[in-house]
Design an enzyme around this catalytic site. Structure first.
Site, PDB file in Angstrom:
ATOM      1  CG  ASN A  25      -1.966   1.074   1.107  1.00 45.60           C
ATOM      2  OD1 ASN A  25      -1.895   2.093   0.329  1.00 45.60           O
ATOM      3  ND2 ASN A  25      -2.995   0.684   1.949  1.00 45.60           N
ATOM      4  CG  ASP A  26       1.683   3.117   3.605  1.00 47.28           C
ATOM      5  OD1 ASP A  26       0.695   3.580   3.506  1.00 47.28           O
ATOM      6  OD2 ASP A  26       1.941   2.767   4.836  1.00 47.28           O
TER       7      ASP A  26
END
Lengths: 120, 494
Positions: free
Chosen positions: B414-415
């Site tokens: 994600n990040d």
């Protein structure tokens, strides 16, 4: 004649400085893909502390020292053996597809050996 | 004369060990030579350990009556410690590797602290400098021991939430001062022992606070410091913490090596200390944090940044459709994240990749430096599944290729693919190096739900026009994708 080394004063600092520099340079060259095995590998290397533990335990002259020395050897041995076991296991997994055989690893190792044989 | 040969033997063995450690680590610079590197280092270790039994010929007079017992104890301790650790190391799952490294590291720190304790409880040392060094090594080793155990507990899920108390940093600072004060107390000889004839006035004080009590307190507060230092740090920051403690243990071992006048310990310890520091800095850089920021602050507290507006909507698609789209693409780059490891989907992923490759699709893996729970863990997990390492590319080597790639498949990451790191100056992760998955022609994201990543930031990538979401457990989704592609019944391309 005496083979005992005396590391006193600044000499210790020089050894530390050179070793730290060597470590920095050597580790800096390791690619990111190997950072986990590298961390556990360097973890294994400081397992050498077990040698110090054995020295301390053999020179123990009180029960207290024996107990602590025993712990030192136990912990140090765990560090060294465990560090080696996991590092070796991880590194054995890294394979290449350079020789696209059914068993890429075996094929690749074989080809490396052939190269060496030719050099000889 | 009897002491000459053992001295020589130990000297030669330790020299060989130091050389083999350096050369072995040097050979770890490439996956081809790395297995032989650790093997050489292993030989060095075996030689040094065997030679250390020659110390039996050199023991001090006071310890000579205990030598048979001590030798037996040493062999038993070696056998038990090495046996258990070896078994654990051989059987542990690859996903649990960070915890395992944390434990082994703690053991090393504990061993260094224990050696220091034996020396401190032994014959009073002559030199203040040596005494000071012993205490310094003891403190670092003890902090590394208790800190590593907390790190293990966090990575293993025994401790789930970061434990934070008010004024944590003040408490830690005071505790550090107490440890130093106790150490100074030992050095200047506070409570030099009941036997010291310093007059009847101080005699009572000596009884309450003997030298050995002082040393006990010193170790207890150092252990407490390690615990309190590590408790407030979040689970996702643990890779940096393990790396720091790895460096700490190295330092402690090196310092105790100086105390024991053993150059092999000094060199090995200091090499690891430097290596750990370097890895720590690399990790922190890849996470866009400073080391002090990891150790002294908590991420949650500063994540109150304003978020840039995100346009677009989430577009869910079926797993099978996504799989078929990739089968018809020319090029696919896969971005694996920790979510893949959690669902143990690496094996299925490689099965799917082989299916694509058989159909003539060019497939590459792009691995972010902090994918996984320690640096490089994702590479190990992929290698375990059988992915050849020449298919795995690091961030800087592959980031420019996304533009010309048909499909980027993001799995459980994600990040590390959040474009806000590039564009949104208000974002907490602004400036962090990310994989440019959003620049591919189309992006599929396999994700368990609509939750946010560790940083708690909405990911604009997921809302992009070129992005489709496949919801579900990574392994389950991959199985569906494999079935869908097999169901096409397309012939393999040679």
């Amino acid at each position: 004649m005496d083979f005992q080394i005396a590391i006193s004063g600044m000499v210790g600092l020089y050894i530390f400085m050179l070793a730290a520099f060597a470590g920095w340079v050597i580790i800096g060259r390791v690619p990111a893909i190997l950072h986990t095995p590298l961390m556990s590998g360097s973890n294994f290397v400081h397992g050498i502390v077990v040698v110090g533990g054995i020295y301390a335990l053999l020179n123990a002259s009180t029960t207290q020292q024996q107990v602590i020395g025993f712990a030192a050897v136990l912990l140090g041995a765990g560090n060294a053996a465990g560090g080696y076991a996991v590092t070796d296991r991880m590194l054995a997994m890294f394979k290449t597809s350079v020789v696209p055989l059914k068993h890429p690893a075996r094929g690749h190792r074989a080809s490396v050996k052939v190269v060496h044989a030719k050099k000889d | 004369m009897l002491t000459l040969l053992p001295q020589l033997g130990i000297g030669v063995a330790d020299f060989a060990a130091a050389l083999l450690f350096l050369y072995g680590l040097h050979r770890m610079a490439s996956p081809v030579t790395a297995p032989s590197g650790i093997y050489l280092a292993g030989i060095g270790m075996a030689v040094a350990v065997l030679a250390s039994f020659l110390y039996a010929f050199l023991v001090e007079a006071a310890a000579r009556p205990y030598l048979p017992t001590n030798l037996a104890l040493a062999i038993i301790a070696l056998g038990i410690g090495a046996g258990i650790a070896w078994w654990a190391g051989r059987t542990v799952a690859m996903t649990a590797m960070p915890q395992m490294v944390a434990i082994y590291n703690g053991l090393g720190g504990g061993a260094a602290a224990a050696i220091a304790a034996v020396e401190l409880f032994g014959v009073p040392m002559q030199s203040t400098a040596v005494l000071g060094m012993t205490l310094l090594g003891a403190m670092i080793g003890a902090v590394s021991l208790s800190g590593s155990l907390i790190a293990w507990a966090k990575l293993d899920g025994v401790i789930k939430q970061p434990v934070r108390i008010k004024g944590q940093q003040v408490v830690n600072g005071v505790l550090l001062l107490i440890v130093i004060a106790l150490g100074v107390g030992v050095v200047v000889g506070l409570g030099a022992g009941v036997g010291a004839s310093t007059g009847s006035g101080t005699h009572a004080v000596d009884n309450i606070m003997s030298r050995s009590n002082l040393i006990d307190l010193f170790f207890l507060s150092a252990l407490a410091l390690g615990i309190l230092m590590t408790l407030p740090i979040g689970g996702a920051d643990m890779p940096v913490v393990i790396s720091i403690f790895n460096a700490f243990t190295g330092l402690a071992v090196g310092i105790e090596g100086y105390v024991l006048q053993n150059p092999a310990l000094m060199i090995a310890g200091m090499v690891v200390g430097a290596a750990g520091m370097l890895l720590t800095l690399l990790m922190a850089k890849a996470m866009n944090r400073s080391v002090s920021n990891v150790v002294f602050s908590n991420f949650g507290a500063q994540a109150k940044h304003k978020q840039g507006k995100i346009q677009g909507s989430l577009k869910p698609v079926q797993a099978g459709d996504a799989g078929i789209a990739m089968r018809y693409a020319a090029s696919v780059i896969i971005v694996p994240g920790y979510g893949l490891a959690v669902s143990q989907g690496q094996g299925k992923l490689y099965e799917f990749v082989k299916l694509l490759q058989a159909g003539g699709v060019s497939v590459k893996f792009a691995v972010h430096p902090v994918a996984g729970r320690m640096p490089g863990q994702m590479d190990v997990l992929l290698a375990e599944a059988g992915v050849p390492y020449d298919m795995i590319f690091q961030l800087e080597d592959i980031n420019d290729e996304f533009v010309n790639t048909d499909i980027a498949l993001v799995i459980g990451a994600n990040d590390v693919v959040n474009p806000a790191a590039r564009t949104d100056k208000n974002s907490a992760i602004f400036g962090m190096p990310i994989l440019n998955a959003d620049r591919a022609k189309h992006v599929y994201v396999i994700k368990r739900g609509e939750g946010k990543g560790y940083a708690g930031i909405v990911n604009g990538l997921f809302y992009g026009d070129n992005c489709s979401m496949v919801y579900g457990d990574a392994q389950a989704v991959l199985i569906k994708m494999i079935e869908a592609v097999r169901g096409l019944g397309l012939p393999a391309v040679a």
